[in-house]
Design an enzyme around this catalytic site. Structure first.
Site, short mmCIF file in Angstrom:
data_model
loop_
_atom_site.label_atom_id
_atom_site.label_comp_id
_atom_site.label_asym_id
_atom_site.label_seq_id
_atom_site.Cartn_x
_atom_site.Cartn_y
_atom_site.Cartn_z
N CYS A 63 0.50 21.53 17.28
CA CYS A 63 1.28 20.97 16.17
C CYS A 63 1.69 19.53 16.43
O CYS A 63 2.32 19.24 17.45
CB CYS A 63 2.52 21.84 15.96
SG CYS A 63 3.71 21.15 14.80
N TYR A 195 -2.00 16.56 5.65
CA TYR A 195 -1.73 17.93 5.20
C TYR A 195 -1.83 18.03 3.69
O TYR A 195 -2.37 19.02 3.15
CB TYR A 195 -0.35 18.39 5.67
CG TYR A 195 -0.32 18.77 7.13
CD1 TYR A 195 -0.56 20.08 7.53
CD2 TYR A 195 -0.05 17.84 8.11
CE1 TYR A 195 -0.54 20.45 8.86
CE2 TYR A 195 -0.03 18.18 9.45
CZ TYR A 195 -0.28 19.49 9.82
OH TYR A 195 -0.26 19.83 11.15
#
Length: 326
Positions: A63, A195
């Site tokens: 992440c 994203y």
């Protein structure tokens, strides 16, 4: 990426039908601050003084948001003071798990919990919201200090200086307006832009996201052609916030998220800058490409339903970066 609703787990992906195919990131729920003396920070409540061994960091090594916190933990000499647990890179129907059958997945080093959601429920048995990383946990009060990465790195930047003697400041007051302006543009168009591009479920949403992504990369390339770092000759928080996205760009975002107008390594200045930061003392050890490639390709069934893991390009991250003359 499931969520808790009044303490009950629901395996539900982000709702893009109601947004015209657009990905909208959830707002983090825990916003307390560690401060040198435990006084309240800019948000949340007080009672979290900087103390060695009191706090524990939960991360996913894939992440980029969690990666920020690991970098600041390393840069600020906090590795001996703040422990770390790393989840498994696969994020499936149960969300983040503490399974240990992947190198680098540590399990829950504090309580032996099976799922990250169990940590959220330990803090609040009726918790609601997305179960995200990073999580900064207070062992003394048995609760979450923060799950907002941007604020965790600000805490790490200064709260523990009296304990460690490390006064390196990545967010100096005189550069704060410039840092904040850079962070705002980079977050919207690059950090979150990849994203918004990759999770788009309509052509319109994709087009809206991918255009400013590459416009900003073009602008950053030009900016870094004449500046050593984003805010001038001194490395700052803004650089590290951008780095965690760009180090993932060619391995996952370019192809998996359809950010494929160009590879990062086709931008001479950005590519050299990213390699320089990768080679910064202590930083390479925080980068786990095996977790990065595995997580994105295996966890996103809507993008890669057969969960095929690509071989990926061979990249020499230790090649000379050529930035010393700027």
């Amino acid at each position: 990426m499931g969520q808790l609703v009044d303490g009950v787990w629901h395996d539900s992906w982000y709702d893009t039908e109601s947004t015209g195919g657009r990905f909208r990131r959830s707002v983090t729920a825990y916003r307390n601050w560690i401060t040198p003396d435990g006084r309240p920070g800019p948000s949340g409540k007080g009672g979290f003084p900087a103390e060695s061994g009191r706090y524990h960091l939960y991360v996913c090594l894939a992440c980029p948001w969690a990666h920020r916190t690991l970098i600041f933990r390393a840069l600020k000499g906090l590795t001996e003071h703040i422990g770390v647990s790393a989840v498994h890179p696969n994020m499936l129907s149960e969300g983040w798990t503490f399974a240990t059958d992947f190198p680098g997945a540590t399990g829950d080093r504090l309580y032996g919990l099976p799922f990250l959601r169990d940590l959220y429920l330990r803090a609040d048995p009726r918790a609601s919201g997305r179960v995200t990383v990073p999580v900064l946990w207070d062992r003394l009060s048995d609760t979450i200090v923060s799950n907002e990465s941007a604020e965790i790195i600000r805490m790490f930047n200064s709260a523990f200086d009296g304990l460690t003697g490390n006064g390196q400041d990545y967010c100096p007051a005189e550069l704060l307006p410039q840092i904040e302006a850079m962070n705002e543009r980079v977050y919207s168009n690059v950090n979150n832009g990849v994203y918004k591009t990759g999770f788009a479920t309509s052509q319109e949403a994709y087009d809206e996201a991918v255009a400013p992504l590459f416009e900003t990369l073009d602008w950053l390339e030009d900016h870094l052609s004449g500046n050593r770092y984003l805010c001038g000759p001194r490395i700052t928080e803004a650089d590290w916030r951008l780095f965690t996205t760009l180090v993932r760009f060619d391995p996952v975002y370019h192809t998996h998220f359809k950010c494929n107008r160009a590879w990062l390594r086709e931008y001479p200045s950005l590519w050299g800058w990213t390699r320089e930061l990768y080679q910064w003392p202590g930083v390479a050890e925080t980068v786990r490409f095996d977790h990065i490639v595995r997580h994105y390709h295996y966890s996103h069934a809507t993008i890669n339903p057969h969960r095929i893991i690509p071989i990926n390009p061979v990249i020499d991250w230790h090649a000379p970066h050529g930035r010393d003359g700027l």
